[in-house]
Design an enzyme around this catalytic site. Structure first.
Site, mmCIF file in Angstrom:
data_model
loop_
_atom_site.group_PDB
_atom_site.id
_atom_site.type_symbol
_atom_site.label_atom_id
_atom_site.label_comp_id
_atom_site.label_asym_id
_atom_site.label_seq_id
_atom_site.Cartn_x
_atom_site.Cartn_y
_atom_site.Cartn_z
ATOM 1 N N GLU A 142 0.683 -1.383 0.127
ATOM 2 C CA GLU A 142 -0.039 -0.039 0.014
ATOM 3 C C GLU A 142 1.031 1.257 -0.089
ATOM 4 O O GLU A 142 0.535 2.150 0.625
ATOM 5 C CB GLU A 142 -1.043 -0.016 1.150
ATOM 6 C CG GLU A 142 -1.929 -1.294 1.200
ATOM 7 C CD GLU A 142 -2.651 -1.353 2.460
ATOM 8 O OE1 GLU A 142 -4.099 -1.590 2.319
ATOM 9 O OE2 GLU A 142 -2.372 -1.014 3.752
ATOM 10 N N GLU A 152 -5.473 4.364 -2.159
ATOM 11 C CA GLU A 152 -6.734 3.961 -1.101
ATOM 12 C C GLU A 152 -7.417 5.277 -0.486
ATOM 13 O O GLU A 152 -6.834 6.377 -0.425
ATOM 14 C CB GLU A 152 -5.643 3.280 0.200
ATOM 15 C CG GLU A 152 -6.800 2.970 1.241
ATOM 16 C CD GLU A 152 -6.053 2.369 2.624
ATOM 17 O OE1 GLU A 152 -4.919 2.005 2.425
ATOM 18 O OE2 GLU A 152 -6.750 2.228 3.580
ATOM 19 N N CYS A 198 -11.280 -0.296 6.928
ATOM 20 C CA CYS A 198 -10.846 1.214 7.611
ATOM 21 C C CYS A 198 -11.338 2.520 6.589
ATOM 22 O O CYS A 198 -11.638 3.299 7.232
ATOM 23 C CB CYS A 198 -9.295 1.136 7.077
ATOM 24 S SG CYS A 198 -8.653 0.542 5.532
ATOM 25 N N CYS A 199 -11.710 1.897 5.189
ATOM 26 C CA CYS A 199 -12.063 2.974 4.453
ATOM 27 C C CYS A 199 -13.731 3.713 4.775
ATOM 28 O O CYS A 199 -13.721 4.776 4.779
ATOM 29 C CB CYS A 199 -11.985 2.836 3.045
ATOM 30 S SG CYS A 199 -10.262 2.585 2.497
HETATM 31 O O1 FUB Z 1 -3.324 -0.941 8.964
HETATM 32 C C1 FUB Z 1 -4.559 -0.227 9.263
HETATM 33 C C2 FUB Z 1 -5.092 0.310 7.892
HETATM 34 O O2 FUB Z 1 -5.421 -0.906 6.948
HETATM 35 C C3 FUB Z 1 -4.389 1.222 6.945
HETATM 36 O O3 FUB Z 1 -4.404 2.578 7.458
HETATM 37 C C4 FUB Z 1 -4.953 0.923 5.775
HETATM 38 O O4 FUB Z 1 -4.158 1.251 4.743
HETATM 39 C C5 FUB Z 1 -5.086 -0.638 5.697
HETATM 40 O O5 FUB Z 1 -3.697 -1.338 5.573
HETATM 41 ZN ZN ZN Z 2 -8.692 2.369 4.089
#
Ligand code: FUB
Ligand code: ZN
Length: 639
Positions: free
Chosen positions: A308, A324, A401-402
């Site tokens: 990432e 992301e 997370c998003c």
């Molecule tokens: O590691 C926690 C979250 O999960 C990160 O901010 C994202 O990129 C995903 O990997």
């Molecule tokens: Zn995310």
């Protein structure tokens, strides 16, 4: 009746301390209609209310009950940071409570806060993964464990809840955890048991905000310690977890994008609160390097699926772009802190680009499906395995997370629009609503980004001394005009701000007109991935072609004819109402490739023949993937 000046302090995610060295202070704004109002309504009415149910079915709440000892069963979820989904939702819901609580939101917030409080251990520690799965082991795996990352999101949720409601329940939990962390982590010689950092920055910026909220200097010092211990090999020296080089020495952004961006948000916070010039210079240098060499046209960040990570300078792929959604959000958070620190408009230029494109694509128009990665191209015949890293909208992710991150930015968006200083009010982003500072209340009406007219009215100003109303003229804008009373301005604008200095009175009007002619954009030639291509943009919106609008063939054999004019067509029927850009193109006469798709460079091959004329319909990028699953592309070959 003019609205009475409220003189309320701003209550957003960034509230500067009394000694902050920032050029600007955040100002209050309200969004009452228009583009962002519609997107926020979807957040309010659909995304946020569905949160508790999704967190229940994904097991996040069950995990809290396990940690509290009030339930039995297996831990749900594969990651040590699943608690942050709850914290980010709580933060989002708290910002929402500050505006208009929808339905039973307050009751859900109270219920989830009670669950979080019950799960906390008597000494303040809280992480369901380590409490339940790891038998109470702590801080043994700082590289991957995310314990301080989780603490950071808890703190941010608590600050939001306290600012929004004035209530102490979650803040008490967060302070207890922060005090525990402060008792454990510190530099050699401090007497604290661990000299360490978390593999995922986040606690740093959260601690600065906790300091701002509580006035406790300890939290600021702890944040400074964590920021400066990155890059010294405490986690093995990997760029991935921001440990290869100290922030102060870094020359470009690197490693895991979200980790890097949260860390740099903290660097900006610290420079703001402490006046640390070296840290400020590093933050400015790194932002500049990122903007010029590692940012996709959409504002998306992170070139690599693997790790990432950011890629090399100018390594900005299309179909494999990671971008992301969380990285776009983190970029907005960092850029806003830089805008306040420096007063420079370019930071808000990037915020605008990111908000309208790389960020907003992360949520579907109905608010129910999400994109974790945001590529700039989907090829014909793309096969998608689904799941978190899919280019297909997904209801929820294993690593979720998003979605709650999108919810919290949408719910707090009004705090990223305007600022003030002793000399006046600065408008960074244009919305229908109201901007408010000590010097003025300004009403705004606009149909931006579909139309470029922004009508501003001074509703109230408590002073008869002259002050400056500053309007950001977007970096993409080639022509603008401002009418202010009898006067008209149309440039030039040196630093991105058009400054109107005068004595203002209630009823004064300013009309800003930004020309929104569609335009073709090319990239620096070092961006190999798009050499020979153009992108279509209009105002702050990046456009893309989608297969759904181009039946009769795929998108991979289309070329745009740049000699023909672009036309604008508003389509109220399409994707909730969008303005499309119509361009002329051709379908390349793609020959039978035989057994080999390559040929000599001097071959006048039929691959280059002009083909059938096609009308190209370019929709705003944020609205893609809301119909069928099909191909899409932002960058269009010209030959
Ligand atoms: O590691 C926690 C979250 O999960 C990160 O901010 C994202 O990129 C995903 O990997
Ligand atoms: Zn995310």
């Amino acid at each position: 009746m003019p609205r009475t000046h409220s003189a309320l302090p701003p209550t957003g995610p960034v509230r500067l301390g009394p000694d902050a060295r920032a050029a600007l202070r955040p100002a209050t704004a309200g969004i009452t209609a228009g583009f962002w109002h519609t997107r926020r309504e979807v957040n309010t009415r659909t995304s946020l209310p569905q949160g508790p149910e999704l967190l229940e079915s994904a097991g996040n709440l069950h995990n809290l009950r396990l940690a509290a000892g009030t339930a039995e069963g297996e831990f749900q979820g594969a990651y040590p940071f699943v608690d942050t989904d709850v914290y980010k939702w709580l933060e989002a819901a708290s910002w929402q409570l500050a505006q208009e609580p929808a339905g039973d939101l307050r009751a859900h917030v109270d219920r989830l806060i009670a669950l979080v409080a019950e799960a906390q251990q008597p000494d303040g520690y809280l992480n369901t993964w380590f409490q339940v799965v790891k038998g109470g082991e702590r801080y043994q795996d700082l590289r991957w464990g995310h314990e301080l990352y989780c603490a950071g999101h808890l703190i941010q949720a608590a600050v939001a809840h306290h600012r929004a409601t004035g209530r102490p329940e979650l803040l008490d939990v967060a302070r207890k955890f922060a005090d525990h962390v402060d008792s454990v982590f510190g530099p050699p010689g401090s007497g604290k048991p661990i000299d360490g950092i978390d593999g995922h920055p986040e606690i740093e910026t959260a601690l600065v905000e906790l300091h701002r909220e509580t006035g406790e200097r300890r939290y600021l010092d702890l944040a400074a310690y964590f920021v400066d211990r990155h890059g010294h090999g405490l986690l093995g020296g990997e760029a991935y977890c921001q440990d290869r080089v100290p922030v102060r020495e870094a020359t470009n952004v690197e490693g895991h994008a979200v980790r890097q961006l949260y860390l740099l948000a903290a660097a900006a916070d610290l420079a703001t609160e402490t006046g640390d010039e070296e840290l400020r210079a590093a933050a400015e240098r790194l932002w500049h390097a990122m903007a010029t060499t590692k940012t996709h046209l959409t504002g998306g960040l992170g070139a690599h699926h693997s790790g990432e990570d950011f890629g090399d300078p100018y390594e900005l792929p299309n179909e494999r772009a990671y971008c992301e959604t969380c990285a776009a959000i983190a970029s907005v958070q960092w850029s806003w802190r830089m805008a306040l620190l420096t007063g420079e408009a370019r930071y808000s230029d990037l915020i605008e680009r990111t908000l309208y494109n790389g960020f907003l694509a992360g949520v579907s128009l109905d608010g129910e499906r999400w994109l974790y990665v945001n590529p700039l191209q989907i090829r014909d015949g793309h096969t998608d395995p689904g799941g978190d890293k899919s280019a297909r909208r997904t209801r929820w992710f294993r690593c979720a997370c998003c979605p709650p991150n999108v919810m919290r930015l949408l719910a707090s968006l009004e705090h990223y629009l305007a600022s003030s200083d002793d000399d006046g009010l600065q408008i960074h982003q244009y919305v229908t609503g109201r901007y408010e500072s000590d010097l003025a209340v300004i009403g705004a009406e606009t149909d931006y980004p579909w139309h470029g007219t922004i009508a501003l009215t001074v509703e109230d100003t408590p002073t008869d001394r002259p002050w400056t109303l500053s309007l950001r003229i977007p970096q993409w804008c080639r022509e603008f005009r401002v009418r202010c009373g009898e006067e008209t301005y149309d440039g030039p604008v040196a630093d991105g701000w058009l400054r109107l200095h005068r004595t203002w009175a209630p009823g004064d009007k300013v009309v800003l007109e930004l020309a929104l002619e569609p335009r073709l954009t090319t990239a620096d030639p070092r961006v190999d991935a798009v050499r020979g291509c153009v992108a279509i943009e209009r105002g702050p919106l990046v456009h893309c072609l989608e297969g759904a609008d181009h039946p009769g063939g795929g998108l991979d054999d289309i070329v745009i004819d740049t000699t023909r004019p672009l036309a604008v067509k508003h389509r109220p029927d399409l994707l909730g109402g969008v303005t499309t850009v119509v361009a002329a193109g051709r379908r390349r006469g793609v020959p039978d490739a035989g057994w080999w798709p390559y040929g000599p460079a001097d071959d006048a091959s039929p691959r280059r023949q002009d083909g059938e004329l096609v009308e190209l319909t370019a929709i705003p990028y944020y609205a893609w993937a809301n119909r069928e699953n099909g191909s899409m592309r932002v960058w269009l070959p010209t030959s």
